[in-house]
Design a protein around this motif. Structure first.
Motif, mmCIF file in Angstrom:
data_model
loop_
_atom_site.group_PDB
_atom_site.id
_atom_site.type_symbol
_atom_site.label_atom_id
_atom_site.label_comp_id
_atom_site.label_asym_id
_atom_site.label_seq_id
_atom_site.Cartn_x
_atom_site.Cartn_y
_atom_site.Cartn_z
ATOM 1 N N LYS A 4 7.990 0.829 6.382
ATOM 2 C CA LYS A 4 8.067 1.476 7.693
ATOM 3 C C LYS A 4 8.934 2.726 7.670
ATOM 4 C CE LYS A 4 7.058 -2.541 10.460
ATOM 5 N NZ LYS A 4 7.478 -3.427 11.503
ATOM 6 N N ASN A 5 10.016 2.707 6.906
ATOM 7 C CA ASN A 5 10.929 3.841 6.868
ATOM 8 C C ASN A 5 10.681 4.750 5.677
ATOM 9 O OD1 ASN A 5 12.166 2.804 9.156
ATOM 10 N ND2 ASN A 5 13.541 1.524 7.952
ATOM 11 N N SER A 6 9.592 4.577 5.017
ATOM 12 C CA SER A 6 9.283 5.323 3.810
ATOM 13 C C SER A 6 8.744 6.717 4.142
ATOM 14 C CB SER A 6 8.235 4.549 3.005
ATOM 15 O OG SER A 6 7.782 5.327 1.944
ATOM 16 N N ASP A 7 9.114 7.684 3.294
ATOM 17 C CA ASP A 7 8.570 9.037 3.419
ATOM 18 C C ASP A 7 7.239 9.181 2.685
ATOM 19 O OD1 ASP A 7 10.706 9.945 4.949
ATOM 20 O OD2 ASP A 7 11.868 10.552 3.184
ATOM 21 N N ILE A 8 6.808 8.109 2.041
ATOM 22 C CA ILE A 8 5.551 8.135 1.300
ATOM 23 C C ILE A 8 4.392 8.151 2.292
ATOM 24 C CG2 ILE A 8 4.100 6.861 -0.330
ATOM 25 C CD1 ILE A 8 6.691 5.689 -1.498
ATOM 26 N N PRO A 9 3.417 9.038 2.092
ATOM 27 C CA PRO A 9 2.258 9.082 3.002
ATOM 28 C C PRO A 9 1.465 7.773 2.983
ATOM 29 C CG PRO A 9 2.239 10.951 1.470
ATOM 30 C CD PRO A 9 3.337 10.046 1.047
ATOM 31 N N HIS A 10 0.873 7.437 4.123
ATOM 32 C CA HIS A 10 0.029 6.250 4.266
ATOM 33 C C HIS A 10 -1.403 6.705 4.535
ATOM 34 C CE1 HIS A 10 3.908 4.391 4.726
ATOM 35 N NE2 HIS A 10 3.382 3.206 4.844
ATOM 36 N N VAL A 11 -2.361 6.002 3.918
ATOM 37 C CA VAL A 11 -3.783 6.303 4.083
ATOM 38 C C VAL A 11 -4.504 4.987 4.347
ATOM 39 C CG1 VAL A 11 -5.864 7.107 2.873
ATOM 40 C CG2 VAL A 11 -3.705 8.299 2.547
ATOM 41 N N PHE A 12 -5.469 4.990 5.275
ATOM 42 C CA PHE A 12 -6.309 3.816 5.492
ATOM 43 C C PHE A 12 -7.614 4.009 4.739
ATOM 44 C CE2 PHE A 12 -9.511 1.234 7.577
ATOM 45 C CZ PHE A 12 -8.877 0.000 7.579
ATOM 46 N N LEU A 13 -7.974 3.014 3.935
ATOM 47 C CA LEU A 13 -9.185 3.069 3.122
ATOM 48 C C LEU A 13 -10.330 2.398 3.880
ATOM 49 C CD1 LEU A 13 -10.141 3.924 0.266
ATOM 50 C CD2 LEU A 13 -9.619 1.600 -0.469
ATOM 51 N N HIS A 14 -11.350 3.164 4.196
ATOM 52 C CA HIS A 14 -12.518 2.646 4.918
ATOM 53 C C HIS A 14 -13.504 1.998 3.956
ATOM 54 C CE1 HIS A 14 -11.501 4.442 8.792
ATOM 55 N NE2 HIS A 14 -11.005 5.446 8.079
ATOM 56 N N THR A 15 -14.379 1.186 4.487
ATOM 57 C CA THR A 15 -15.417 0.531 3.712
ATOM 58 C C THR A 15 -16.248 1.570 2.968
ATOM 59 O OG1 THR A 15 -15.505 -1.171 5.396
ATOM 60 C CG2 THR A 15 -17.356 -1.075 3.880
ATOM 61 N N GLY A 16 -16.455 1.339 1.685
ATOM 62 C CA GLY A 16 -17.262 2.234 0.872
ATOM 63 C C GLY A 16 -16.504 3.425 0.312
ATOM 64 N N ASP A 17 -15.180 3.479 0.515
ATOM 65 C CA ASP A 17 -14.386 4.603 0.041
ATOM 66 C C ASP A 17 -13.495 4.206 -1.128
ATOM 67 O OD1 ASP A 17 -15.445 6.306 1.929
ATOM 68 O OD2 ASP A 17 -13.740 6.173 3.292
ATOM 69 N N ALA A 18 -12.949 5.221 -1.781
ATOM 70 C CA ALA A 18 -11.971 5.038 -2.847
ATOM 71 C C ALA A 18 -10.862 6.055 -2.646
ATOM 72 C CB ALA A 18 -12.615 5.240 -4.217
ATOM 73 N N PHE A 19 -9.701 5.747 -3.214
ATOM 74 C CA PHE A 19 -8.576 6.680 -3.154
ATOM 75 C C PHE A 19 -7.944 6.734 -4.540
ATOM 76 C CE2 PHE A 19 -4.266 8.108 -2.501
ATOM 77 C CZ PHE A 19 -4.429 9.140 -1.587
ATOM 78 N N ILE A 20 -7.774 7.943 -5.060
ATOM 79 C CA ILE A 20 -7.139 8.154 -6.349
ATOM 80 C C ILE A 20 -5.777 8.769 -6.050
ATOM 81 C CG2 ILE A 20 -7.376 9.175 -8.645
ATOM 82 C CD1 ILE A 20 -9.816 7.386 -7.628
ATOM 83 N N GLY A 21 -4.711 8.065 -6.385
ATOM 84 C CA GLY A 21 -3.365 8.500 -6.031
ATOM 85 C C GLY A 21 -2.662 9.253 -7.127
#
Length: 181
Positions: A4-21
């Motif tokens: 909650k107190n993190s400066d790290i960005p948050h992303v919501f992953l939708h169905t059928g998607d991918a995220f490369i960090g």
């Protein structure tokens, strides 16, 4: 680590998607019969995750070579994640893989669907088969059952936070899967 107190960005992953960090990111998603597969390189401190909802592109349309949404299918999503991780400089033998989701009974009914409709179990099996075919095996899994899951994936550490949800989407269990030894 407090998210909650993190400066790290948050992303919501939708169905059928991918995220490369390639940069530290917390990726969240909610799963029922869908599966999420994560790949993480401890050496590079980079990870990727997908949210696939059907076992195989070949089951749906065997003649079509390219899918508009490649990560909607477990088999092609795994190939895509691996290709992306290799492209950013990871080695296949260093990847830590985790699998989540694949619930089978999210309805209140006690009537069981025919085997051909048991998408959750088929998604899990396709993930295991596809990973095995490319020489990868999951380090951790939380799959099957009849409850949904909410997960948070830290792309820079490979950590997963998991909440199991009952039929009223109330928190049942929380666990933190870490890569620390």
């Amino acid at each position: 680590m407090s998210l909650k107190n993190s400066d790290i960005p948050h992303v919501f992953l939708h169905t059928g998607d991918a995220f490369i960090g390639v940069n530290p990111t917390i990726v969240s998603t909610v799963l029922g019969s869908c599966v999420a597969i994560s790949m993480f390189s401890p050496r590079m401190k980079q990870g990727a995750i997908c949210h696939a909802f059907l076992p195989s592109r070949k089951e749906i349309n065997p003649d079509k070579q390219i899918s508009i949404q490649i990560c909607r299918y477990v088999d092609t999503a795994i190939d895509h994640l691996l290709a992306c991780m290799l492209r950013i400089g990871t080695r296949k033998n260093e990847l830590e893989v985790k699998i989540f989701g694949g619930a089978s009974g999210l309805t209140l009914s006690k009537v069981r669907a025919p085997n051909s409709f048991a998408v959750g179990g088929r998604n899990i099996q396709m993930a295991l088969d596809s990973l095995s075919a490319i020489g990868l095996h999951p380090k951790a899994m939380d799959t099957g059952g009849n409850v949904g899951r909410k997960i948070l994936f830290a792309t820079h550490s490979g950590d997963i936070w998991l909440k199991r949800l009952d039929k009223q989407t109330l928190l049942k269990t929380t666990c933190h899967l870490t890569n620390k030894k």
